[in-house]
Design a protein around this motif. Structure first.
Motif, mmCIF file in Angstrom:
data_model
loop_
_atom_site.group_PDB
_atom_site.id
_atom_site.type_symbol
_atom_site.label_atom_id
_atom_site.label_comp_id
_atom_site.label_asym_id
_atom_site.label_seq_id
_atom_site.Cartn_x
_atom_site.Cartn_y
_atom_site.Cartn_z
ATOM 1 N N THR A 12 0.756 -0.878 0.191
ATOM 2 C CA THR A 12 0.067 0.135 0.119
ATOM 3 C C THR A 12 1.157 1.109 0.116
ATOM 4 N N GLU A 13 0.430 2.638 -0.553
ATOM 5 C CA GLU A 13 0.812 3.797 -0.725
ATOM 6 C C GLU A 13 2.136 3.340 -1.010
ATOM 7 N N ALA A 42 -11.777 1.693 0.244
ATOM 8 C CA ALA A 42 -11.982 1.720 1.494
ATOM 9 C C ALA A 42 -11.056 2.949 1.648
ATOM 10 N N GLY A 43 -12.048 4.254 2.781
ATOM 11 C CA GLY A 43 -11.040 4.990 3.141
ATOM 12 C C GLY A 43 -11.739 6.263 2.307
ATOM 13 N N CYS A 44 -13.364 6.368 2.047
ATOM 14 C CA CYS A 44 -14.207 8.029 1.740
ATOM 15 C C CYS A 44 -14.617 8.666 3.070
ATOM 16 N N ASP A 45 -15.180 9.553 2.134
ATOM 17 C CA ASP A 45 -15.289 11.204 2.982
ATOM 18 C C ASP A 45 -17.186 11.124 3.435
ATOM 19 N N ASN A 50 -13.886 9.070 -2.854
ATOM 20 C CA ASN A 50 -12.215 8.091 -1.869
ATOM 21 C C ASN A 50 -11.771 9.096 -3.536
ATOM 22 N N GLN A 75 -16.280 3.833 3.388
ATOM 23 C CA GLN A 75 -15.860 4.714 4.973
ATOM 24 C C GLN A 75 -14.665 4.312 5.254
ATOM 25 N N PRO A 76 -14.626 3.550 5.895
ATOM 26 C CA PRO A 76 -13.515 2.945 7.220
ATOM 27 C C PRO A 76 -12.200 2.430 6.548
ATOM 28 N N ALA A 77 -11.515 3.584 6.845
ATOM 29 C CA ALA A 77 -9.890 4.211 5.864
ATOM 30 C C ALA A 77 -9.351 2.210 6.844
ATOM 31 N N LEU A 78 -9.987 1.236 5.841
ATOM 32 C CA LEU A 78 -8.911 -0.298 6.619
ATOM 33 C C LEU A 78 -8.819 -1.245 5.386
ATOM 34 N N ALA A 83 -12.987 -3.325 6.486
ATOM 35 C CA ALA A 83 -14.403 -2.445 5.707
ATOM 36 C C ALA A 83 -15.333 -2.364 5.584
#
Length: 225
Positions: A12-13, A42-45, A50, A75-78, A83
């Motif tokens: 990731t990243e 995963a990891g949405c406002d 996203n 939404q959860p940044a997992l 998520a």
């Protein structure tokens, strides 16, 4: 049908989205109609958006809706399967593949499907994102973050892609942070051990822009003559 590739990373990243956006710009500069998806994000406002999916949407030429670009927004940044479980959803490779095929058949000539994390990120207790790529039977572009550990991560990922019966169409050596020690030696080692073409060596760009990153890319091995 369009020419389509699944974009994965060694971790990731690593810069998958940045490189995907650069690839879209490089293809558009060759006169190709482009589109991209991030099937699971995963990891949405609070609006269900996203930032990676929004970047892809901005970089493509085709006027796809956000829902087409990112059909499953968590939404959860997992990790995606965790998520999804937290919000009561179940992820299935076959359903995601159907959503991807809709965009693949929409008229774009150059389509990218960006994964989440690395090659073996789970979708459920039985499936991973690799199952999605397998169902689509598309080539794979691997983004390698040039940092300590990159050789092992890249070679293991390439082995897994081959073991799953898919072609590594090309790879990108991306520098998401400070230039690593012995950068050139690590790059040469990767080139010696990876049979797929090196599409680009992209340095850390400050400020980053996909247009600027695209100037480092050679997409000829992907699109042919």
């Amino acid at each position: 049908m369009s020419r389509t590739w699944f974009v994965t990373g060694t971790d990731t990243e690593v810069g998958k989205t940045a490189i995907s956006c650069a690839l879209l710009h490089a293809a558009a500069a060759r006169g190709l109609r482009t589109a991209a998806l991030k099937p699971v994000a995963a990891g949405c406002d609070e609006q269900g958006h996203n930032e990676d999916a929004l970047a892809l949407q901005a970089a493509m030429t085709e006027p796809l809706s956000y829902l087409q670009v990112n059909p499953v927004a968590l939404q959860p940044a997992l990790a995606p399967h965790i998520a999804a479980a937290q919000v009561g959803k179940r992820l299935q490779a076959s359903r995601l593949a159907g959503l991807c095929r809709g965009v693949m058949n929409s008229g774009a000539e150059f389509v990218l499907i960006e994964g989440a994390g690395g090659w073996r990120v789970p979708l459920s207790e039985r499936e991973t994102l690799a199952d999605l790529a397998q169902q689509l039977q598309v080539g794979v572009i691997m983004v390698v973050a040039m940092r300590l550990g990159c050789i092992n991560h890249a070679l293991l990922t390439a082995e897994a892609i081959a073991r799953d019966g898919l072609q590594l169409a090309g790879w990108v050596a991306n520098q998401p942070g400070q230039r690593m020690a012995c950068h050139e030696e690590n790059l040469r080692t990767l080139q010696q051990h990876l049979s797929a073409p090196l599409l680009a060596e992209v340095p850390q760009l400050s400020p980053y822009s996909p247009e600027r990153a695209a100037t480092y890319l050679d997409i000829q091995p992907l699109i042919g003559s």
